[in-house]
Design an enzyme around this catalytic site. Structure first.
Site, PDB file in Angstrom:
ATOM      1  N   ASN A  79     -22.497  -2.377  -5.332  1.00 48.20           N
ATOM      2  CA  ASN A  79     -22.183  -1.274  -4.408  1.00 48.20           C
ATOM      3  C   ASN A  79     -21.733  -1.790  -3.037  1.00 48.20           C
ATOM      4  O   ASN A  79     -22.580  -2.089  -2.191  1.00 48.20           O
ATOM      5  CB  ASN A  79     -23.395  -0.353  -4.247  1.00 48.20           C
ATOM      6  N   ASP A 122      -1.581   6.307   0.389  1.00 47.37           N
ATOM      7  CA  ASP A 122      -2.135   7.536  -0.180  1.00 47.37           C
ATOM      8  C   ASP A 122      -3.551   7.776   0.341  1.00 47.37           C
ATOM      9  O   ASP A 122      -3.955   8.903   0.573  1.00 47.37           O
ATOM     10  CB  ASP A 122      -2.146   7.398  -1.705  1.00 47.37           C
ATOM     11  N   ASN A 123      -4.322   6.706   0.448  1.00 42.96           N
ATOM     12  CA  ASN A 123      -5.713   6.833   0.900  1.00 42.96           C
ATOM     13  C   ASN A 123      -5.991   5.857   2.042  1.00 42.96           C
ATOM     14  O   ASN A 123      -7.084   5.314   2.154  1.00 42.96           O
ATOM     15  CB  ASN A 123      -6.635   6.554  -0.309  1.00 42.96           C
ATOM     16  N   LYS A 181     -11.457   1.049 -15.342  1.00 44.43           N
ATOM     17  CA  LYS A 181     -11.936  -0.309 -15.036  1.00 44.43           C
ATOM     18  C   LYS A 181     -12.166  -1.081 -16.339  1.00 44.43           C
ATOM     19  O   LYS A 181     -11.795  -2.248 -16.465  1.00 44.43           O
ATOM     20  CB  LYS A 181     -13.226  -0.261 -14.206  1.00 44.43           C
ATOM     21  N   ASP A 240       0.870  -1.178   0.000  1.00 44.11           N
ATOM     22  CA  ASP A 240       0.000   0.000   0.000  1.00 44.11           C
ATOM     23  C   ASP A 240       0.909   1.231   0.000  1.00 44.11           C
ATOM     24  O   ASP A 240       1.920   1.252   0.722  1.00 44.11           O
ATOM     25  CB  ASP A 240      -0.890   0.005   1.246  1.00 44.11           C
ATOM     26  N   PHE A 267     -30.566  12.286  -4.360  1.00 45.00           N
ATOM     27  CA  PHE A 267     -30.409  12.846  -5.703  1.00 45.00           C
ATOM     28  C   PHE A 267     -31.542  12.412  -6.642  1.00 45.00           C
ATOM     29  O   PHE A 267     -31.411  11.454  -7.390  1.00 45.00           O
ATOM     30  CB  PHE A 267     -29.051  12.437  -6.298  1.00 45.00           C
ATOM     31  N   SER A 318     -15.771  -3.124 -11.671  1.00 51.21           N
ATOM     32  CA  SER A 318     -16.970  -2.474 -11.141  1.00 51.21           C
ATOM     33  C   SER A 318     -18.148  -2.656 -12.086  1.00 51.21           C
ATOM     34  O   SER A 318     -17.971  -2.721 -13.310  1.00 51.21           O
ATOM     35  CB  SER A 318     -16.662  -0.986 -10.975  1.00 51.21           C
ATOM     36  N   TYR A 331     -12.441   7.349 -14.279  1.00 48.93           N
ATOM     37  CA  TYR A 331     -12.370   6.236 -13.328  1.00 48.93           C
ATOM     38  C   TYR A 331     -13.009   4.978 -13.945  1.00 48.93           C
ATOM     39  O   TYR A 331     -12.414   3.899 -13.973  1.00 48.93           O
ATOM     40  CB  TYR A 331     -13.077   6.589 -12.007  1.00 48.93           C
TER      41      TYR A 331
HETATM   42  C1  UD1 Z   1     -20.623   5.119  -7.569  1.00 49.37           C
HETATM   43  C2  UD1 Z   1     -19.806   5.474  -8.765  1.00 49.37           C
HETATM   44  C3  UD1 Z   1     -19.360   4.200  -9.445  1.00 49.37           C
HETATM   45  C4  UD1 Z   1     -18.566   3.334  -8.476  1.00 49.37           C
HETATM   46  C5  UD1 Z   1     -19.443   3.057  -7.256  1.00 49.37           C
HETATM   47  C6  UD1 Z   1     -18.669   2.301  -6.207  1.00 49.37           C
HETATM   48  C7  UD1 Z   1     -20.716   7.637  -9.464  1.00 49.37           C
HETATM   49  C8  UD1 Z   1     -21.453   8.357 -10.528  1.00 49.37           C
HETATM   50  N1  UD1 Z   1     -20.575   6.323  -9.641  1.00 49.37           N
HETATM   51  O1  UD1 Z   1     -21.744   4.448  -8.004  1.00 49.37           O
HETATM   52  O2  UD1 Z   1     -18.584   4.504 -10.563  1.00 49.37           O
HETATM   53  O3  UD1 Z   1     -18.186   2.134  -9.076  1.00 49.37           O
HETATM   54  O4  UD1 Z   1     -19.877   4.283  -6.685  1.00 49.37           O
HETATM   55  O5  UD1 Z   1     -19.459   2.052  -5.094  1.00 49.37           O
HETATM   56  O6  UD1 Z   1     -20.262   8.225  -8.507  1.00 49.37           O
HETATM   57  N2  UD1 Z   1     -26.981   9.168  -3.628  1.00 49.37           N
HETATM   58  C9  UD1 Z   1     -27.767  10.121  -3.013  1.00 49.37           C
HETATM   59  N3  UD1 Z   1     -27.154  11.032  -2.207  1.00 49.37           N
HETATM   60  C10 UD1 Z   1     -25.795  11.008  -1.964  1.00 49.37           C
HETATM   61  C11 UD1 Z   1     -25.001  10.023  -2.591  1.00 49.37           C
HETATM   62  C12 UD1 Z   1     -25.627   9.118  -3.422  1.00 49.37           C
HETATM   63  O7  UD1 Z   1     -28.975  10.172  -3.205  1.00 49.37           O
HETATM   64  O8  UD1 Z   1     -25.305  11.869  -1.215  1.00 49.37           O
HETATM   65  C13 UD1 Z   1     -27.640   8.162  -4.488  1.00 49.37           C
HETATM   66  C14 UD1 Z   1     -27.124   8.152  -5.914  1.00 49.37           C
HETATM   67  O9  UD1 Z   1     -27.854   9.005  -6.720  1.00 49.37           O
HETATM   68  C15 UD1 Z   1     -27.328   6.669  -6.264  1.00 49.37           C
HETATM   69  C16 UD1 Z   1     -27.180   5.925  -4.945  1.00 49.37           C
HETATM   70  O10 UD1 Z   1     -27.346   6.910  -3.939  1.00 49.37           O
HETATM   71  O11 UD1 Z   1     -28.631   6.488  -6.703  1.00 49.37           O
HETATM   72  C17 UD1 Z   1     -25.825   5.288  -4.791  1.00 49.37           C
HETATM   73  O12 UD1 Z   1     -24.824   6.246  -5.049  1.00 49.37           O
HETATM   74  P1  UD1 Z   1     -23.271   5.940  -4.833  1.00 49.37           P
HETATM   75  O13 UD1 Z   1     -23.050   5.406  -3.475  1.00 49.37           O
HETATM   76  O14 UD1 Z   1     -22.528   7.178  -5.212  1.00 49.37           O
HETATM   77  O15 UD1 Z   1     -22.975   4.755  -5.828  1.00 49.37           O
HETATM   78  P2  UD1 Z   1     -23.166   4.658  -7.430  1.00 49.37           P
HETATM   79  O16 UD1 Z   1     -23.755   5.873  -7.974  1.00 49.37           O
HETATM   80  O17 UD1 Z   1     -23.896   3.410  -7.710  1.00 49.37           O
END
Ligand code: UD1
Length: 340
Positions: A179, A34-35, A153, A31, A218, A124, A149
């Protein structure tokens, strides 16, 4: 059995390292910090009772990587996590992403393929984009990536496939995660987002903890039952187990194709509002939220068909959504108490 884990102190890497050690594997963990931070090592030890051999090596450093193979190899398997993963940052700094995620992959592959070491890649479900058919199976067509990103992948998968084709005896598994959420049930390791979290669950737990004023959902006008987006949230421990099962499969099954793809999800589609309700049910706490504008580029609905991994490896998720959310909350509380 000795396994090399790159990015082994990161979110998913630390869970896989812990589970490997608990399952009796020796682990060499790379590792660049970095994060992540070195104190994760102590936590891995506290859970598993064992320590990985840790090297602060950056996968972009080909010479250092080759030295790891010479000095600490041979390895029975390699699990490659070391990569950047913030979608928005990747749009602002594409070269940073291509350099780390692609150069790093090429460097590790050049070591893995000459030694024919079984290789597992963290890909992913982002490669599917908005699939036409749900649940999404591994034969679904891939869509153009919406971010650098996501592109790393997709490109990563192609680079590995080409390498498998050219190197007889080199085998790889591409795991397409849906997810990943949650943390080790002990609450000792988990996801530590840098800055403002972009993903739903860390944002939610920070909101409940009072670090963020309100969770923005969102959009609620999508073509889904409650209007919010649908995802397949998988407990990080189940995801970690899928890596170990993949390794066992690569090592045991002589018939395994040289490069195989597996989805890793639960098969259940869960909306944002359903996830909020599940969190409230699991913890007894209220989530302050508001409906805000849709996020650009969001997929409306994505959940996995898990038939292939279940049939091939007998892998099945063991944890419920509530258990995953409870573990995420336990982890958040631990982070808060540590920062006090
Ligand atoms: C995101 C990434 C994806 C990555 C994955 C890993 C984006 C556009 N995509 O996917 O490339 O592989 O994470 O886990 O970022 N949401 C809210 N409010 C928030 C955050 C998210 O409503 O503050 C909603 C989003 O609109 C979505 C869902 O929650 O519908 C999941 O979001 P998120 O956790 O960011 O995952 P992905 O969008 O699936």
């Amino acid at each position: 059995m000795k396994v090399l884990v790159t990015g082994g102190l990161g979110y998913i890497g630390s869970h896989v390292t812990t589970l490997l050690l608990s399952s009796g594997y020796a682990v060499v963990c790379l590792d660049n910090l970095d994060n992540s931070s070195e104190d994760v090592l102590e936590r891995i030890k506290a859970i598993s009772g064992k320590s990985p051999e840790f090297k602060a090596v950056d996968v972009r450093d080909k010479i250092a990587l080759q030295q790891v193979f010479t000095m600490h190899g041979p390895f029975d398997g390699i699990i490659h996590f070391a990569a950047y993963k913030a979608v928005e940052e990747s749009i602002k700094k594409p070269l940073k992403y291509y350099e780390n995620n692609i150069t790093g992959l090429i460097n590790i592959l050049s070591c893995a393929s000459v030694t024919n070491t079984p290789f597992i890649f963290s890909s992913s479900c982002t490669v599917y984009g908005q699939a036409k058919e749900l649940p999404i199976d591994e034969s679904a067509p891939l869509q153009p990536a919406v971010s650098p990103y996501g592109n790393t992948k997709k490109m990563g998968e192609e680079i590995i496939r080409d390498t498998c084709q050219s190197s007889k005896g080199f085998k790889a598994i591409l795991l397409r995660y849906f997810n990943p959420i949650g943390a080790h049930p002990s609450g000792k390791i988990g996801e530590k987002p840098k800055g403002v979290p972009q993903n739903l669950v860390p944002y939610l737990t920070q909101t409940v903890a009072g670090i963020r004023p309100i969770l923005n959902v969102f959009g609620n006008q999508y073509d889904t039952p409650d209007g919010t987006c649908i995802r397949d949230y998988i407990h990080v421990m189940d995801l970690a187990q899928a890596h170990i099962d993949s390794l066992v499969y690569l090592l045991k099954d002589m018939n395994v194709e040289s490069c195989e793809v597996f989805n890793v999800g639960t098969g259940n589609g869960v909306s944002v509002l359903e996830l909020i309700i599940a969190f409230e049910r699991a913890t007894g706490l209220k989530v302050p939220y508001t409906i805000s504008a849709p996020r650009a580029g969001d997929t409306v609905s994505a959940y996995a068909s898990t038939k292939k991994i279940t049939h091939t490896m007998k892998w099945k998720p063991k944890y419920t959504l509530e258990e995953a959310l409870l573990s995420a909350w336990k982890w958040e509380q631990q982070l808060i108490s540590k920062s006090k």
